[in-house]
Design a protein around this motif. Structure first.
Motif, PDB file in Angstrom:
ATOM      1  N   ARG A   1       0.835  -1.208   0.000  1.00  0.00           N
ATOM      2  CA  ARG A   1       0.000   0.000   0.000  1.00  0.00           C
ATOM      3  C   ARG A   1       0.876   1.267   0.000  1.00  0.00           C
ATOM      4  NH1 ARG A   1      -5.280  -1.648   0.705  1.00  0.00           N
ATOM      5  NH2 ARG A   1      -5.539  -3.594   1.807  1.00  0.00           N
ATOM      6  N   ARG A   2       1.974   1.184  -0.765  1.00  0.00           N
ATOM      7  CA  ARG A   2       2.886   2.314  -0.912  1.00  0.00           C
ATOM      8  C   ARG A   2       2.813   2.838  -2.330  1.00  0.00           C
ATOM      9  NH1 ARG A   2       8.946   1.386   0.704  1.00  0.00           N
ATOM     10  NH2 ARG A   2       9.065   3.416  -0.274  1.00  0.00           N
ATOM     11  N   GLU A   3       2.957   4.136  -2.439  1.00  0.00           N
ATOM     12  CA  GLU A   3       2.962   4.776  -3.757  1.00  0.00           C
ATOM     13  C   GLU A   3       4.409   4.954  -4.198  1.00  0.00           C
ATOM     14  OE1 GLU A   3       0.053   7.956  -5.378  1.00  0.00           O
ATOM     15  OE2 GLU A   3       1.673   9.015  -4.359  1.00  0.00           O
ATOM     16  N   TYR A   4       4.677   4.659  -5.461  1.00  0.00           N
ATOM     17  CA  TYR A   4       6.011   4.807  -6.041  1.00  0.00           C
ATOM     18  C   TYR A   4       5.960   5.770  -7.218  1.00  0.00           C
ATOM     19  CZ  TYR A   4       7.568   0.844  -3.281  1.00  0.00           C
ATOM     20  OH  TYR A   4       7.890   0.014  -2.242  1.00  0.00           O
ATOM     21  N   ASN A   5       6.969   6.610  -7.291  1.00  0.00           N
ATOM     22  CA  ASN A   5       7.125   7.526  -8.404  1.00  0.00           C
ATOM     23  C   ASN A   5       7.830   6.754  -9.519  1.00  0.00           C
ATOM     24  OD1 ASN A   5       7.866   9.518 -10.196  1.00  0.00           O
ATOM     25  ND2 ASN A   5       8.435  10.975  -8.630  1.00  0.00           N
TER      26      ASN A   5
ATOM     27  N   THR B   1      -1.853   3.983 -13.567  1.00  0.00           N
ATOM     28  CA  THR B   1      -1.027   5.005 -12.929  1.00  0.00           C
ATOM     29  C   THR B   1      -1.851   6.248 -12.634  1.00  0.00           C
ATOM     30  OG1 THR B   1      -0.368   6.005 -15.040  1.00  0.00           O
ATOM     31  CG2 THR B   1       1.070   4.283 -14.165  1.00  0.00           C
ATOM     32  N   ASN B   2      -1.304   7.067 -11.758  1.00  0.00           N
ATOM     33  CA  ASN B   2      -1.788   8.420 -11.543  1.00  0.00           C
ATOM     34  C   ASN B   2      -0.810   9.324 -12.266  1.00  0.00           C
ATOM     35  OD1 ASN B   2      -3.991   8.126  -9.525  1.00  0.00           O
ATOM     36  ND2 ASN B   2      -2.345   7.226  -8.306  1.00  0.00           N
ATOM     37  N   ILE B   3      -1.316  10.365 -12.885  1.00  0.00           N
ATOM     38  CA  ILE B   3      -0.450  11.360 -13.511  1.00  0.00           C
ATOM     39  C   ILE B   3      -0.836  12.695 -12.882  1.00  0.00           C
ATOM     40  CG2 ILE B   3       0.342  12.423 -15.649  1.00  0.00           C
ATOM     41  CD1 ILE B   3      -0.712   9.940 -17.153  1.00  0.00           C
ATOM     42  N   GLN B   4       0.115  13.304 -12.199  1.00  0.00           N
ATOM     43  CA  GLN B   4      -0.174  14.476 -11.372  1.00  0.00           C
ATOM     44  C   GLN B   4       0.851  15.574 -11.608  1.00  0.00           C
ATOM     45  OE1 GLN B   4       0.257  13.652  -7.176  1.00  0.00           O
ATOM     46  NE2 GLN B   4      -1.280  15.162  -6.633  1.00  0.00           N
ATOM     47  N   ALA B   5       0.390  16.816 -11.616  1.00  0.00           N
ATOM     48  CA  ALA B   5       1.284  17.963 -11.768  1.00  0.00           C
ATOM     49  C   ALA B   5       2.098  18.149 -10.483  1.00  0.00           C
ATOM     50  CB  ALA B   5       0.484  19.225 -12.065  1.00  0.00           C
ATOM     51  N   VAL B   6       3.398  18.269 -10.639  1.00  0.00           N
ATOM     52  CA  VAL B   6       4.296  18.529  -9.513  1.00  0.00           C
ATOM     53  C   VAL B   6       4.421  20.028  -9.298  1.00  0.00           C
ATOM     54  CG1 VAL B   6       6.690  18.306  -8.728  1.00  0.00           C
ATOM     55  CG2 VAL B   6       5.581  16.399  -9.884  1.00  0.00           C
TER      56      VAL B   6
ATOM     57  N   LYS C   1      12.059  12.186  -0.881  1.00  0.00           N
ATOM     58  CA  LYS C   1      11.475  10.844  -0.988  1.00  0.00           C
ATOM     59  C   LYS C   1      10.900  10.586  -2.387  1.00  0.00           C
ATOM     60  CE  LYS C   1       6.800  11.560   0.609  1.00  0.00           C
ATOM     61  NZ  LYS C   1       5.700  10.975   1.308  1.00  0.00           N
ATOM     62  N   GLU C   2      10.397  11.630  -3.069  1.00  0.00           N
ATOM     63  CA  GLU C   2       9.866  11.472  -4.428  1.00  0.00           C
ATOM     64  C   GLU C   2      10.990  11.195  -5.430  1.00  0.00           C
ATOM     65  OE1 GLU C   2       6.739  11.783  -5.832  1.00  0.00           O
ATOM     66  OE2 GLU C   2       5.784  11.965  -3.882  1.00  0.00           O
TER      67      GLU C   2
ATOM     68  N   SER D   1      12.360   7.730  -4.811  1.00  0.00           N
ATOM     69  CA  SER D   1      11.447   6.720  -5.342  1.00  0.00           C
ATOM     70  C   SER D   1      11.641   6.572  -6.844  1.00  0.00           C
ATOM     71  CB  SER D   1      10.001   7.101  -5.016  1.00  0.00           C
ATOM     72  OG  SER D   1       9.093   6.197  -5.583  1.00  0.00           O
ATOM     73  N   TYR D   2      11.752   7.686  -7.551  1.00  0.00           N
ATOM     74  CA  TYR D   2      11.966   7.650  -9.001  1.00  0.00           C
ATOM     75  C   TYR D   2      13.287   6.951  -9.337  1.00  0.00           C
ATOM     76  CZ  TYR D   2      12.859   9.158 -13.765  1.00  0.00           C
ATOM     77  OH  TYR D   2      13.148   9.176 -15.103  1.00  0.00           O
ATOM     78  N   LEU D   3      14.324   7.214  -8.536  1.00  0.00           N
ATOM     79  CA  LEU D   3      15.636   6.613  -8.770  1.00  0.00           C
ATOM     80  C   LEU D   3      15.722   5.182  -8.257  1.00  0.00           C
ATOM     81  CD1 LEU D   3      17.844   9.697  -7.845  1.00  0.00           C
ATOM     82  CD2 LEU D   3      17.449   8.769 -10.145  1.00  0.00           C
TER      83      LEU D   3
END
Length: 184
Positions: free
Chosen positions: A48-52, A76-81, A152-153, A156-158
């Protein structure tokens, strides 16, 4: 595809944290990002973790292609940063363009090839580059990213821990020799 979005699409602003698409929805649009940054996230159902899993920068395209082309629910979710400006084009126009003949089919093939190459390169980079090299590569694409995204974002991406990313940033900031840091 850039021209298709610019000529047949319409400009749309996205506020910081606004969603372009949410997991489970079916997408009916593609976009060309004029300014701002978007992130793709997915949720590990067990943890139940979200990953970038992806970042999109100005001059790139944003879409959930399987959802657009085949009417599938997005995974996926696509969200403006950041605040963003995007030229939105209905996916139906892209599909119609594919059917216009050889030029349309070539456009579709090039889009799919580019998607494949991007995903393939990212996959290989997980093995052929160190976390520090991946971090530096990302910062070359977007030097301001540490001011725009939480640690953390980016971590996660890396596909590394925030602690590891902090060590990398410390080495880069203070020029600490890697072998000296690893020996400690």
């Amino acid at each position: 595809m850039r021209d298709l979005c610019l000529q047949q699409g319409s400009p749309a602003p996205f506020a910081r944290n606004e969603y372009f698409l949410r997991e489970g929805e079916v997408s009916d649009r593609i976009g060309y990002v004029e300014s701002g940054i978007f992130r793709y996230t997915t949720r590990n159902r067990t943890e139940r973790r979200e990953y970038n899993v992806g970042l999109v920068f100005p001059g790139e395209f944003i879409a959930d292609y399987p959802s657009c082309l085949y009417g599938l629910a997005s995974e996926t979710n696509i969200q403006a940063v950041t605040p963003c400006r995007v030229h939105l084009c209905p996916a139906a126009r892209l599909s119609a363009h594919y059917e216009t003949g050889m030029d349309g089919q070539r456009t579709g093939r090039v889009i799919m090839e580019q998607l494949f190459l991007d995903v393939y390169a990212r996959y290989l980079d997980m093995f052929r580059l160190t976390p520090e090299e991946r971090c530096l590569q990302l910062l070359e694409r977007c030097p301001d990213l540490p001011q725009l995204l939480p640690v953390k974002e980016i971590a996660s991406y890396l596909h590394i821990t925030p602690t590891h990313l902090s060590r990398i940033r410390h080495r880069q900031t203070f020029g600490t020799d890697k072998t000296q840091t690893d020996a400690e």
